[in-house]
Enzyme design. Structure first.
Site: not given
Ligand code: MIC
Ligand code: SF4
Length: 643
Positions: A64-65, A119, A379, A535, A537
């Site tokens: 999905d990313h 995630d 965010r 996140s 990550r």
């Molecule tokens: C995000 O919202 O920052 C992400 C991308 O979903 C991350 C995960 C990632 O960095 O792959 C998260 O929230 O954990």
């Molecule tokens: Fe995707 Fe992270 Fe954004 Fe949710 S917050 S939509 S998991 S990138």
């Protein structure tokens, strides 16, 4: 003494540790989820552990990313994840099927179960009454292999909801109010548990919006009771068999209590650049805007989309505003296409995006220079949208849609009467984009498809006993993982290639950091409060590991990032006296002696800098100490599997 709902579920899943405040407990995980941006690493790690088939009740790999395929990298990663899933007993949600958290809520989440996901927004599942926790990929890999997940027995914060939301005020405004009151640090070390008569007025997707953004509080997770609304949701998904009613005992004891009267709430917005910088929309009304983005795992449910379609119906979005809409899943997209709501959006001029994370993670739709963007996401960290000087405001879908029409920040209560938007009695269910794993007898013949961009796990070494190394970077408070390891369309395709992605490490703060750290070979990083928020990550730990960072010394850490540092074998140290932060500058040399002994046995760690001894704390569990000594969780797990 009665138990809170969270405690009941944790207790039922306890495999190790004492069930008391502050102690470390190990929890059995019933389900796991991964997404593609963290998934390749998680599956590289899983494969390195050598467990042939996952030992969970349900494990799902979502794509999905990284769906913007501007080179071979992302498509290769999708194929790799799909092949690992097929071989090792994991369901595979194909690209196009939607955002992991939205789909997991629809199709797999279940009250009373535990879920760990690579995630940070995995707590979305708390809307269904489950304990759903975000973690680094390696912790998820261990859980897939049947290992427990370790947490410190959390504080439980009670949020009592009273009354009922007024028209055009929504679940997003509830969580923005919680953020306003508690701040982005307010949930650290805690589970947020919702209760009270107001709970019954919220549907499961609305509850999920609230638990989703509990991640922004820094909370371990958030949870709602499982009640007749939970049953109605599961029934509508054709999954009522997993329903169990669940709630806290009436005499449950909480560590902190908050009361929110839903009827007193008004539309809110989180202003740049932090989710807790919350103001009433009314106060911002009239501010010119350039962009509205509707979607993300926070606000892309069927009802969210129906509200947006209603607001846009028969109108045209303001010529100076770009409106994009990404429905959260194939289920949502199919339903709004079947009932005509999608046509209303298209007619109004919305740019319909694939059901995926998209702009939320900087995968396209970056705002114009100095642009003002209203987003229904979770965010709004500086630069996350892909435009460094943009101002991102987090708002409800109602506020975003109303503003897209006027071209200025608009309080949706000016829209007049609100019709009743109710949850459908039946969702449209078609799981054809979720591939089942190969049956056990065929798994050996499944070939793992590895593209050239997929590099291995960085080299690790057991913890050194002595260090004399420089401080390669000093940063301030509230450093997010988007600062440490930025995402976006250009960098995300490198998620399976640590040597390459590490060239972008900390470049938001200092473009010269990666080259400097690499050249130094070994160094420490110094930071302020709430270091590593955001996140899950693990790349925010793996890239520093690759660049030779041995210790991160800060005033305080965010939970998942601290765990990721430990997993990567990097010492997460905090200043005993926060004012000592001022005594070290970038470039200074720091010295540690007898490290292995102190890490093993506990006690104060002393760092010598500029002739002065600075006391540091290493506030971690016994197991974490063993992990650090071994050089990280992968080495520790290998050692222990060997035993
Ligand atoms: C995000 O919202 O920052 C992400 C991308 O979903 C991350 C995960 C990632 O960095 O792959 C998260 O929230 O954990
Ligand atoms: Fe995707 Fe992270 Fe954004 Fe949710 S917050 S939509 S998991 S990138």
């Amino acid at each position: 003494m009665g138990l809170t709902l969270a405690e009941k579920i944790l207790k039922a899943h306890l495999v190790e540790g004492e069930f008391k405040k502050g102690s470390q407990i190990a929890i059995r995980m019933d389900q796991t989820l991964t997404q593609d941006a963290t998934g390749t690493m998680a599956y590289i790690e899983y494969c390195a552990m050598g467990v042939p088939r996952v030992r969970t009740e349900k494990s799902v790999a979502y794509i999905d990313h990284n769906t913007l395929q501007s080179g071979f990298e992302n498509a290769d990663d999708h194929r790799f994840i799909g092949s690992v899933a097929k071989k090792h007993g994991i369901s595979f949600s194909r690209p196009g099927n939607g955002i992991c958290h939205q789909i997991h809520l629809e199709r797999f989440g279940a009250p009373g179960k535990t879920l760990i996901g690579s995630d940070s927004h995995t707590p979305t599942g708390g809307g269904l009454g489950m304990i759903a926790i975000g973690a680094g990929g390696l912790d998820v890999a261990v859980a897939m292999g049947g290992g427990a997940y370790y947490i410190t027995y959390p504080n439980i914060i009670k949020v009592e909801l009273k009354g009922k939301l007024s028209p055009w005020v929504s679940a997003k405004d509830v969580i923005l109010e919680v953020l306003r009151r508690l701040s982005v640090k307010g949930g650290v070390g805690s589970i947020v548990e919702y209760c009270g008569e107001g709970v019954g007025t919220l549907t499961v997707p609305e509850r999920a919006t609230i638990t989703n953004m509990g991640a922004e509080l820094g909370a371990t997770t958030s949870i709602f009771p499982s009640d007749e609304n939970t049953l109605a949701f599961l029934k509508a998904q054709g999954r009522e068999d997993v329903y169990v009613p669940l709630s806290a005992d009436p005499d449950a004891v909480y560590d902190k209590e908050l009361v929110i009267d839903l009827s007193e709430l008004e539309p809110l917005a989180a202003c740049p650049h932090s989710p807790d910088n919350v103001k009433p929309v009314r106060e911002l009304a009239g501010m010119k805007i350039d962009q509205c983005c509707i979607g993300s795992c926070t606000n892309s449910s069927y009802i969210d989309m129906m509200k947006v379609a209603y607001i846009l119906d028969g109108k045209t979005c303001c010529p100076s505003v770009s409106l994009s809409i990404a429905p959260g899943s194939k289920q949502v997209l199919s339903m709004i296409s079947q009932n005509g709501a999608l046509t209303k959006m298209i007619d109004a001029g919305a740019r319909i995006l694939e059901s995926a994370c998209g702009p939320c993670i900087g995968m396209g739709q970056s705002p114009n220079s100095k642009g003002i963007s209203l987003r229904t996401f979770n965010r709004n960290f500086e630069g996350r949208s892909g435009t460094r000087d943009a101002g991102v405001y987090l708002v409800s879908p109602e506020t975003a849609a109303a503003s897209a029409l006027t071209g200025v920040m608009t309080d949706p209560r000016t829209l007049g009467d609100m019709p009743l938007f109710s949850m459908p009695e039946k969702f449209y269910v078609n799981d054809n984009m979720i591939e089942a794993p190969a049956p056990v007898e065929e798994m050996d013949s499944v070939e793992i498809l590895r593209g050239p961009n997929i590099a291995g796990y960085p080299e690790t070494k057991p913890l050194a006993d002595e260090l004399s190394i420089p401080c390669s970077l000093k940063v301030g408070d509230n450093i997010t993982t988007d600062h440490i390891m930025p995402a976006g369309a250009k960098i995300l395709p490198l998620r399976s290639n640590i040597p390459e992605i590490s060239k972008h490490c900390f470049t938001v703060c200092d473009e010269t950091f990666p080259a400097r750290a690499k050249e130094l070979g070994a160094s420490v990083v110094v930071g302020g409060e709430n270091y590593g928020q955001g996140s899950s990550r693990e790349h925010a730990a793996l890239a520093p590991l690759y660049l030779g960072v041995k210790a991160v010394i800060v005033k305080s850490f965010a939970r998942i990032h601290k765990a990721n540092l430990i997993n990567a074998g990097i010492l997460p140290l905090t200043f005993k006296n926060p004012e000592d932060y001022g005594k070290i500058s970038q470039g200074d040399n720091v010295e540690f002696a007898g490290l292995r002994d102190t890490v093993k046995n506990g006690g104060e760690i002393v760092m010598k800098v500029n002739g002065e001894n600075i006391p540091l704390c290493l506030d971690i569990s016994e197991r974490d100490r063993e992990i650090l000594l071994a050089g990280g969780l992968l080495d520790y797990t290998r050692e222990n599997l060997g035993k």
